[in-house]
Design a protein around this motif. Structure first.
Motif, PDB file in Angstrom:
ATOM      1  N   GLY C  53      28.844  40.570  35.628  1.00  0.00           N
ATOM      2  CA  GLY C  53      29.000  41.522  35.038  1.00  0.00           C
ATOM      3  C   GLY C  53      27.044  40.921  34.138  1.00  0.00           C
ATOM      4  O   GLY C  53      28.261  40.782  33.332  1.00  0.00           O
ATOM      5  N   THR C 105      25.360  46.369  36.423  1.00  0.00           N
ATOM      6  CA  THR C 105      25.878  45.455  38.002  1.00  0.00           C
ATOM      7  C   THR C 105      26.285  46.634  38.438  1.00  0.00           C
ATOM      8  O   THR C 105      27.272  47.623  38.028  1.00  0.00           O
ATOM      9  N   HIS C 106      26.402  46.891  39.710  1.00  0.00           N
ATOM     10  CA  HIS C 106      27.166  47.913  39.969  1.00  0.00           C
ATOM     11  C   HIS C 106      27.353  47.781  41.817  1.00  0.00           C
ATOM     12  O   HIS C 106      26.363  47.431  42.144  1.00  0.00           O
ATOM     13  N   PHE C 268      23.971  41.633  40.548  1.00  0.00           N
ATOM     14  CA  PHE C 268      25.207  40.450  40.073  1.00  0.00           C
ATOM     15  C   PHE C 268      24.625  39.000  39.876  1.00  0.00           C
ATOM     16  O   PHE C 268      24.219  38.903  39.863  1.00  0.00           O
ATOM     17  N   ALA C 289      36.474  43.202  42.334  1.00  0.00           N
ATOM     18  CA  ALA C 289      35.131  43.540  42.306  1.00  0.00           C
ATOM     19  C   ALA C 289      35.699  44.732  42.434  1.00  0.00           C
ATOM     20  O   ALA C 289      34.934  45.593  43.223  1.00  0.00           O
ATOM     21  N   PRO C 301      29.478  51.279  37.816  1.00  0.00           N
ATOM     22  CA  PRO C 301      28.979  49.644  36.965  1.00  0.00           C
ATOM     23  C   PRO C 301      30.528  49.175  37.836  1.00  0.00           C
ATOM     24  O   PRO C 301      31.507  49.362  38.359  1.00  0.00           O
ATOM     25  N   ASN C 303      32.046  44.814  36.880  1.00  0.00           N
ATOM     26  CA  ASN C 303      32.468  43.967  36.260  1.00  0.00           C
ATOM     27  C   ASN C 303      33.335  42.867  37.362  1.00  0.00           C
ATOM     28  O   ASN C 303      34.307  42.928  36.964  1.00  0.00           O
TER      29      ASN C 303
ATOM     30  N   GLN D 292      35.053  46.616  31.242  1.00  0.00           N
ATOM     31  CA  GLN D 292      33.242  46.533  31.123  1.00  0.00           C
ATOM     32  C   GLN D 292      32.983  46.017  29.951  1.00  0.00           C
ATOM     33  O   GLN D 292      33.100  46.308  29.006  1.00  0.00           O
TER      34      GLN D 292
END
Lengths: 308, 308, 308, 308
Positions: C53, C105-106, C268, C289, C301, C303, D292
């Motif tokens: 992330g 990052t999502h 990513f 993930a 989101p 990570n 996160q």
């Protein structure tokens, strides 16, 4: 390292600490007396009203350069929501906003600036905490209404926009007073026009920010001598930017906010007002510009309204 | 299922669609003429100023019952941040806020309510999207300044707070007009006091919300007949709550906002103003109450200021 | 106007509507069977862990070009606040954030894209309201853990960064599979590396956004044939941008999200992972993930963590 | 006034300052070695996956009692927005969120608590500023994956929910270890179940907050002796609340975060996991619970996933 001697000398000349008592948190807005308000009301003749606040939207003046000063982001929390389940009956739409309190047209709180561990009236800078301004928050200003005077420096100097980086002088201000054809009085609220906001209106947000003309170390004593209650400009930085001296960063903020307790306004859109004043030749008006009452806020949005 | 016939009958009587043109998005604030503004300025005598907005803080009136109507949460993005790295020189503190636009003292946009797929002036409800109010957003109102009149119904009825759930009647309003000792004129902005906000001041947020006295279906025609420009109360729901009829949910919102285009204000703190009016016997004043100019907003905070 | 025939033909070939039942809201993540998870766990050998992330901060990849996709703005609500009033005793610091759910990052929710009034599995686009995704929200995905495979297209093609605007081909993917030295299996989660994120690491946010290499209409059938469970890239737009055809805007989003129900990941950061895989020659790993479980969210989101 | 002697004595016994070097900002998560991760992967047998994060929505556990810890408010910034203007082509929906970073399922950063002007490893509390945690921010933790062990104290004690205010004892923990039928090893991540979160599931947010069972001063040395890497519970306050002694406020926070550098998790929903463990008799699993990565955050949301 301390600030240069010239700064401290000027600071001493304009200092207002204790002038309205040791516990005062309002500074020069104390100069707006009931009499000044009555004088303001007496300027109303045509009944025209002009709002000076920029639209509050994600298209605002912030560029992202100042983290946290995000343009207003307004989003929906309900959208024609039928309360009874039946859209033939009552439906409601609601929204929520997140924004930097100084992102658009706003007043600085006196606590916005500090140096040498002090804010206005000698309060310690440590009175500002994660909870906000323990002293001199924007909510302490209260109703801010009085006689507004447009000092149209750009017009007085015969330009649309003052040159970027121009440090406004006393002569500039006096030319604008002459153009206005009136006398500045104690408790007046000054709106100083540079024309810079037209750069923003053209869509150039970076160019709007800098370089920009603005008030300067040259004008601080003049404002002090005239007992101005509050002063606003049509720029992002308020004072000339880049600044007058390489060894001083935003010195006018320190002199106005910390030393004088003079509330400053930024991003006031003066274009329509300037055209109106040029047209009827009257540069004073009732100005109602009370900040939104954010408890302990370091600044607050305002939608100033001139009534002529 | 449609609304009851009585509702539709009343709606027809007070409907203002087309009155200011087919493209009008401002409704009754059109009634504030330059002449009305001059009349407002003429009411200023003492120079006293009173702000009517609730403090904007996380201690605001919202209880969490209405998702999204969060009380203002103001947090710091910088705190005595030394710009040059040296705290003897310029340091700045900034903050950011997130809040429901209708969380505290506010005006409803005309687009806030819809029914039967229509908002004010017959615009379709689908003009409201995730981007906000395509029509009749709060930013369309523009400067909202005129003669304010306090109708202190509670005092006129001899109580501190009107009983919870009391539907204000025409007789109530006229008692308050008599108390004020003046004539309502076209374009006036009415502030109707129930005393309910004292429940909030005592710390009882749930009790403040309901039950509450408020304007009702009984008063809609009276406001229409008097050509009121805008009307605000000192309650959360504006209209009587719980409502007058089990088969109607917030009908006054529909009649005012959708049918009349009458801008409504809520959570106006009228206590200090009421004491002042009772003390000098003067119930009219210049009222400056321009909403914050949120583009396409469904409502907006306002810090109304009465100048007497 | 409808989309071109070639698009619709491809859409028919890869369509997964009904494949996991008419009420399915998860799409291809259904392909991650317990057996696939056991296989993923079996890839763990060294015990190394790499998080993919981007840092969540106001310095994130968003430029302001996409309103609402604001970079995370984290601010303080308390700062060493002494609970008992005595700083010798317990003090606490807390913070709050506002951010676009797809700012960093999502994963996209399947409901993120629609066309012709449909989202994945034929649900109507009107199931998305101001309350969010009534169907196919990001919270429907549930735990997303399985075998991750790095397809390092940049390295396989012998470049640091694929050329901006390069539409990745099937041959590109197969070169990367050869480099990885493994077989793609049903339920695998693919991480496709273009090297584009190094543009962001150099501080060029505008250049990061576009032009960028990415997955393309050429690769959609290949992903479908291999029964990929989810796929992510190291770019902002996921698919090649500017796109392959002037008459199609983000067609891969429509094919993946709407037709296949294939969850897509963006931003990513695959750089450290790529170096690690190149170093030990092992390109598969356990990948955890799971998106943050935002109810009815259009994205969330994540990570992602690779365990090797 | 300082904290009582008994506190300081315990603090000395469990102090880890300097244990991983003077510049360490990660504390006990350093105990998760590559070997510990391999051991964790070896626990995966069935391939079942369980997510432990609470849904992120405005219906979250916060009551408004803690200003700033607002439940996630997710709102729309676009809704089936047709990018080309034609809804037959690509349309997108996006959203944004504002939330307290510790509002729902989260890890505390080591910097979350301070006393006597110190945080973990002896760093000064003044390293926390309006910009966040200059030291020991949540982003310093990095990947948090290892062997998770459920210590189901409630089940071990034969109750659905431990009594409100019960200070968990070493005996409680050892009963739960016996129930789990395994040995605690260095680097394990413990999930301590009280059953308290079922109070929240019943809709009683106030009752969920307090009174609640929780870890206590009695259990601190046990966690230290077993070299636990991180520990989480299914309660709001983590430690027993109200606390064990009137003269100490949240002492376990100080001992864990400040003295030991032991990362704490709160609001972990352990109900489904507990049922699964009771059903198959296996109480250990691979746990992926990386926070996160909020730069300088004082805490961060996590959606922990157990893989069995």
């Amino acid at each position: 390292m301390s600030l240069p001697d010239e700064f401290h000398e000027l600071a001493r000349k304009v200092n207002n600490w204790g002038r309205w008592g040791d516990s005062d948190e309002r500074g020069t807005v104390n100069l707006i007396t009931p009499e000044a308000v009555r004088r303001a009301a007496a300027t109303v003749r045509s009944g025209r009203r002009l709002a000076l606040g920029l639209p509050l939207s994600s298209g605002g003046p912030q560029t992202g350069a100042l983290p946290g000063r995000i343009n207003p982001l307004r989003t929906m929390v309900s959208l024609n929501e039928p309360i009874t389940g039946d859209p033939a009956q009552a439906c409601f739409s609601d929204d929520v906003v997140v924004m930097g309190l100084q992102a658009a047209t706003h007043w600085d709180a006196l606590a916005h600036a500090s140096y040498d561990n002090r804010i206005y009236n000698g309060f310690g800078a440590q009175t500002i905490t994660a909870a906000g301004a323990g002293r001199c928050g924007i909510d302490k200003i209260g109703p801010l209404v009085g006689r507004g005077v447009l000092l149209d420096v750009a017009r007085a100097r015969g330009v649309d926009v003052l040159p970027g980086g121009h440090a406004i002088t006393v002569e500039d201000l006096e030319y604008a007073v002459d153009l206005a054809g009136l006398r500045i009085e104690a408790g007046d609220i000054l709106l100083v026009r540079t024309g810079q906001i037209t750069v923003l209106h053209r869509g150039d947000r970076l160019g709007y920010m800098a370089p920009a003309a603005g008030l300067s170390m040259l004008t601080v004593e003049w404002l002090h001598r005239h007992d101005i209650a509050a002063v606003a400009t049509d720029t992002m930085t308020f004072e000339v930017f880049p600044g007058e001296r390489p060894d001083l960063y935003l010195p006018v903020h320190l002199l106005h906010l910390v030393e004088m307790g003079l509330t400053q306004g930024q991003n006031f859109d003066l274009e329509e007002l300037a055209a109106d004043c040029a047209s009827d030749g009257r540069y004073d008006f009732l100005l109602e510009a009370t900040p939104q009452p954010f408890s302990a806020g370091l600044g607050a949005p305002v939608n100033p309204v001139a009534v002529k």
